[in-house]
Design an enzyme around this catalytic site. Structure first.
Site, PDB file in Angstrom:
ATOM      1  N   CYS A  15       0.787  -1.412  -0.029  1.00 13.32           N
ATOM      2  CA  CYS A  15       0.012   0.012   0.032  1.00 13.32           C
ATOM      3  C   CYS A  15       0.920   1.193  -0.083  1.00 13.32           C
ATOM      4  O   CYS A  15       1.502   1.588  -0.940  1.00 13.32           O
ATOM      5  CB  CYS A  15      -1.016  -0.018   1.287  1.00 13.32           C
ATOM      6  SG  CYS A  15      -2.428   1.213   0.891  1.00 13.32           S
ATOM      7  N   HIS A  75      -3.654  -5.094   0.548  1.00 15.81           N
ATOM      8  CA  HIS A  75      -3.180  -5.566   1.961  1.00 15.81           C
ATOM      9  C   HIS A  75      -3.325  -6.888   1.735  1.00 15.81           C
ATOM     10  O   HIS A  75      -4.073  -7.528   2.757  1.00 15.81           O
ATOM     11  CB  HIS A  75      -4.006  -4.688   3.028  1.00 15.81           C
ATOM     12  CG  HIS A  75      -3.712  -3.351   3.281  1.00 15.81           C
ATOM     13  ND1 HIS A  75      -2.456  -2.851   4.134  1.00 15.81           N
ATOM     14  CD2 HIS A  75      -4.087  -1.933   2.770  1.00 15.81           C
ATOM     15  CE1 HIS A  75      -2.430  -1.593   4.173  1.00 15.81           C
ATOM     16  NE2 HIS A  75      -3.393  -0.953   3.287  1.00 15.81           N
ATOM     17  N   GLU A  80      -1.844  -8.867   3.746  1.00 14.31           N
ATOM     18  CA  GLU A  80      -1.526  -9.388   5.207  1.00 14.31           C
ATOM     19  C   GLU A  80      -3.029  -9.427   5.986  1.00 14.31           C
ATOM     20  O   GLU A  80      -3.153 -10.463   6.954  1.00 14.31           O
ATOM     21  CB  GLU A  80      -0.588  -8.475   5.989  1.00 14.31           C
ATOM     22  CG  GLU A  80      -1.328  -7.279   6.451  1.00 14.31           C
ATOM     23  CD  GLU A  80      -1.590  -6.038   5.521  1.00 14.31           C
ATOM     24  OE1 GLU A  80      -1.718  -4.930   5.533  1.00 14.31           O
ATOM     25  OE2 GLU A  80      -0.985  -6.097   4.248  1.00 14.31           O
TER      26      GLU A  80
END
Length: 255
Positions: A115, A220, A222
């Protein structure tokens, strides 16, 4: 003796914690460290405020680096002008991460930029950013789904280039991703290659040519590692590259 698992270091952000006597802290969302651990790495955080010499010492001792999400990069860092929708600027974080990005590229350390991280990487290597997609890019879809949506909300599809590291480690070319950004790459840095785009043409992923593992993504991953094996694959790829990088380093002398 080196640990058996590679160390993956991430830069951090600065936050004010509201309590009876508010305090400033350095931090990172747990999902980054959890994704690294799930992939077999040891997560480590790099505080702000360190000298360039200290940052180089850290970079040379760890096995891989993550540049995480966060606020906007100061426009003056890429010859941009002030814009009313630019927010969350932290000049010390800009200084730290831009230096780390250049040092990591120079030393060929494995890197995953997420990001804000992809934007930092682009600016560090000479590129520019859109200050605000919604007001500057006609026909753009909504890339900022932060209002009321869970962090694993799938906002739009991305399509990766066939022979990219991104496609290799995701195990597929097409994937639905989450989206929590209002800025994006405008002019691509000379040494970067676009490896995925959104339906409106916004750059969603880049890679660094002639680098063993340097991937930047605008979403994102994660927050998606428990839902999508392809997103876990990006962290697994980082850890695998870090293991290989560590194996190439001379072993420390034992007294």
């Amino acid at each position: 003796m080196r640990p058996s698992r590679p160390i993956i270091a991430s830069t951090v952000y600065r936050k004010s914690i509201p309590q009876r006597r508010p305090i400033d802290v350095y931090g990172l969302m747990p999902s980054y460290s959890e994704a690294v651990s799930k992939a077999g790495g040891i997560p480590l955080l790099i505080p702000l405020g360190l000298s360039e010499d200290d940052l180089i010492t850290i970079i040379e001792r760890v096995d891989g680096i993550i540049l995480p999400g966060g606020g906007d990069v100061a426009p003056e860092r890429y010859n941009g002008r002030a814009h009313e929708k630019v927010y969350g600027i932290d000049l010390e974080r800009d200084r730290t991460e831009l230096f780390v990005a250049r040092a990591v590229v120079e030393r060929q350390k494995p890197l995953l930029a997420i990001c804000r991280g992809i934007q930092v990487l682009n600016v560090a290597l000479g590129g520019t950013l859109w200050h605000d997609i919604s007001s500057q890019v006609p026909g753009a879809i909504d890339h900022d789904a932060s209002d009321g949506q869970p962090r694993n909300h799938l906002a739009h599809v991305i399509v990766a280039e066939q022979d990219s590291l991104l496609a290799k480690h995701m195990g597929k070319r097409e994937s639905w991703v989450n989206s929590y950004h209002h800025q994006a790459i405008r002019e691509l840095a000379r040494d970067l290659e676009v490896t995925a785009t959104a339906p409106d043409g916004i750059i969603e992923a880049v890679e660094l040519a002639e680098h063993p593992f340097a991937i930047g993504v605008q979403w994102h991953p994660e927050n998606l590692v428990h839902d999508d094996l392809g997103m876990h694959g990006l962290f697994a790829g980082l850890v695998e590259a870090a293991e290989h990088s560590a194996s190439q380093q001379p072993a420390a002398a034992v007294s």
